[in-house]
Enzyme design. Structure first.
Site, short mmCIF file in Angstrom:
data_model
loop_
_atom_site.label_atom_id
_atom_site.label_comp_id
_atom_site.label_asym_id
_atom_site.label_seq_id
_atom_site.Cartn_x
_atom_site.Cartn_y
_atom_site.Cartn_z
N SER A 94 0.70 -0.99 0.08
CA SER A 94 -0.01 0.09 -0.09
C SER A 94 0.92 1.18 -0.08
O SER A 94 2.06 1.19 0.46
CB SER A 94 -0.89 0.06 1.44
OG SER A 94 -1.45 1.27 1.46
N TYR A 133 -2.16 -0.95 9.92
CA TYR A 133 -2.31 -1.41 8.47
C TYR A 133 -0.59 -0.93 8.02
O TYR A 133 -0.12 -1.67 7.12
CB TYR A 133 -3.43 -0.25 7.93
CG TYR A 133 -3.40 -0.54 6.53
CD1 TYR A 133 -4.30 -1.77 6.11
CD2 TYR A 133 -2.98 0.35 5.52
CE1 TYR A 133 -4.38 -1.96 4.73
CE2 TYR A 133 -3.17 0.18 4.26
CZ TYR A 133 -3.99 -0.91 3.79
OH TYR A 133 -4.11 -1.21 2.32
N1 LIG Z 1 -8.57 0.09 -2.15
C1 LIG Z 1 -7.34 0.56 -1.80
O1 LIG Z 1 -7.33 1.94 -1.81
C2 LIG Z 1 -6.11 0.02 -1.32
C3 LIG Z 1 -4.77 0.64 -1.53
C4 LIG Z 1 -3.78 -0.01 -1.17
C5 LIG Z 1 -3.81 -1.10 -0.68
N2 LIG Z 1 -4.92 -2.13 -0.81
C6 LIG Z 1 -4.65 -3.41 -0.61
O2 LIG Z 1 -5.27 -4.15 -1.70
C7 LIG Z 1 -5.77 -5.38 -1.15
C8 LIG Z 1 -7.00 -5.65 -1.72
O3 LIG Z 1 -8.07 -4.75 -0.79
P1 LIG Z 1 -9.19 -4.16 -1.74
O4 LIG Z 1 -8.96 -2.69 -1.67
O5 LIG Z 1 -9.39 -4.86 -2.87
O6 LIG Z 1 -10.47 -4.53 -0.74
P2 LIG Z 1 -11.73 -5.45 -0.42
O7 LIG Z 1 -12.19 -5.19 0.70
O8 LIG Z 1 -12.37 -5.11 -1.72
O9 LIG Z 1 -10.89 -6.80 -0.84
C9 LIG Z 1 -10.22 -7.67 0.28
C10 LIG Z 1 -10.47 -8.99 0.14
O10 LIG Z 1 -9.77 -9.60 1.19
C11 LIG Z 1 -10.72 -10.57 1.89
N3 LIG Z 1 -10.21 -11.23 3.09
C12 LIG Z 1 -10.20 -10.39 4.18
N4 LIG Z 1 -9.74 -11.26 5.11
C13 LIG Z 1 -9.44 -12.39 4.78
C14 LIG Z 1 -8.82 -13.39 5.29
N5 LIG Z 1 -8.56 -13.55 6.69
N6 LIG Z 1 -8.75 -14.54 4.35
C15 LIG Z 1 -8.73 -14.55 3.10
N7 LIG Z 1 -9.58 -13.36 2.48
C16 LIG Z 1 -9.67 -12.27 3.52
C17 LIG Z 1 -11.90 -9.84 2.15
O11 LIG Z 1 -13.09 -11.14 1.91
C18 LIG Z 1 -12.03 -9.32 0.49
O12 LIG Z 1 -12.65 -10.25 -0.45
C19 LIG Z 1 -5.67 -5.48 0.44
O13 LIG Z 1 -4.39 -6.06 0.80
C20 LIG Z 1 -5.55 -4.04 0.72
O14 LIG Z 1 -4.60 -3.48 1.83
C21 LIG Z 1 -6.00 -1.19 -1.36
#
Ligand SMILES: NC(=O)c1ccc[n+]([C@@H]2O[C@H](COP(=O)([O-])OP(=O)(O)OC[C@H]3O[C@@H](n4cnc5c(N)ncnc54)[C@H](O)[C@@H]3O)[C@@H](O)[C@H]2O)c1
Length: 265
Positions: free
Chosen positions: A146, A159
């Site tokens: 991130s 985080y």
């Molecule tokens: N959306 C943003 O702005 C952003 C920015 C930087 C990094 N990220 C990272 O991207 C990744 C995906 O996030 P996203 O934004 O698509 O969010 P999201 O919430 O849409 O997806 C996250 C997924 O992880 C799954 N998950 C959560 N806990 C879990 C567990 N214990 N075991 C298995 N699966 C689990 C959830 O069910 C969900 O489907 C994450 O690691 C997040 O930190 C997101």
């Protein structure tokens, strides 16, 4: 040729967090490039929907439940993928959760939960995949970090620290498995429209408040020289590049699809 280098035909990919957002989009893009994709998530219904979207589009995908915070669950995921498809070429450790609290307000349980999913979950995925890939003599691991690895944000210690630790894991593992033909990289997205960020404008029944969405996204877009926020596909393309032979000289690196928001120096 670059087109050939991006071709993942005959490759097998495991994607955690595949039920939603960046994980779903990454699974779809890897499948578009020809990989057979194991869509894994704690939300099995969501993972099944992703696999269905892929197969309906002509790709190959299966869905499986995983809790990345449990080593045995992640080991079983990787073993299952190898049992079904005979190999493992791409491990995309994308599952993660958001958590906000100041340091002084953070409970032991908060800290444990975020580290368990956002750091240990990636560690388990890296370890299980590296065991298979080093034996195989090839493979690419992609970890989802991130922008929080580059900046200090009030309320984001759990985080950000988990993501920063993940980056150290990425670099360290890259040094260990590189001689066995395995690459390990990370992607550090900027603010992207997904379920994680959508919690600000989505009601419990799933309905979205468009005005609220625009109000939340606008200041995020303003911080970018491109004046926009990320879409899951923007991040999935970085995952696909690192997964493919187009990135065959990339290891221990972090790609930052973030609209130019953080420019570390
Ligand atoms: N959306 C943003 O702005 C952003 C920015 C930087 C990094 N990220 C990272 O991207 C990744 C995906 O996030 P996203 O934004 O698509 O969010 P999201 O919430 O849409 O997806 C996250 C997924 O992880 C799954 N998950 C959560 N806990 C879990 C567990 N214990 N075991 C298995 N699966 C689990 C959830 O069910 C969900 O489907 C994450 O690691 C997040 O930190 C997101």
């Amino acid at each position: 040729m670059l087109r050939t280098a991006l071709d993942l035909s005959g490759r097998v990919a495991v994607v955690t967090g595949a039920a939603s957002g960046i994980g779903r989009s990454s699974a779809q893009v890897l499948a578009e490039l020809g990989a057979a994709v194991v869509c894994a998530d704690i939300n099995l219904g969501g993972a099944e929907t992703t696999a269905k979207l892929i197969t309906e589009a002509g790709g190959t995908a299966t869905a499986t439940a995983v809790d990345v915070s449990a080593a045995a669950s992640v080991d079983a995921l990787v073993a299952g993928a190898v049992a079904e498809f005979g190999r493992l070429d791409v491990m995309a450790n994308i599952a993660g959760i958001m958590h906000t609290s100041t340091v002084v307000e953070t409970t032991d349980e908060d800290l444990e939960k975020v580290l368990s999913i956002n750091f240990k979950g990636v560690f388990y995925g890296c370890r299980a995949a590296a065991r298979v890939m080093t034996e195989q003599g090839s493979g690419s691991i992609v970890n989802m970090a991130s922008s929080a690895i580059d900046t200090a944000n009030a309320g984001l210690l759990c985080y950000g620290a988990a993501k920063a630790a993940m980056f150290q894991l990425t670099k360290t593992l890259a040094t260990e498995v590189g001689p066995h033909g395995v690459r390990v990289n990370a992607v550090a997205p900027g603010w992207t429209v997904t379920g994680m960020t959508g919690r600000h404008w989505t009601a419990a029944d799933g309905t979205e408040d468009a005005d609220r969405k625009a109000a939340v996204a606008a200041p995020m877009a303003k911080m970018s020289p491109l004046k926009r926020v990320g879409e899951p596909e923007d991040i999935a393309y970085a995952v696909a590049y690192l997964a493919s032979d187009a990135a065959k000289f990339m290891t221990g690196q972090v790609l930052r699809p973030n609209g130019g928001v953080t420019m570390p120096w």
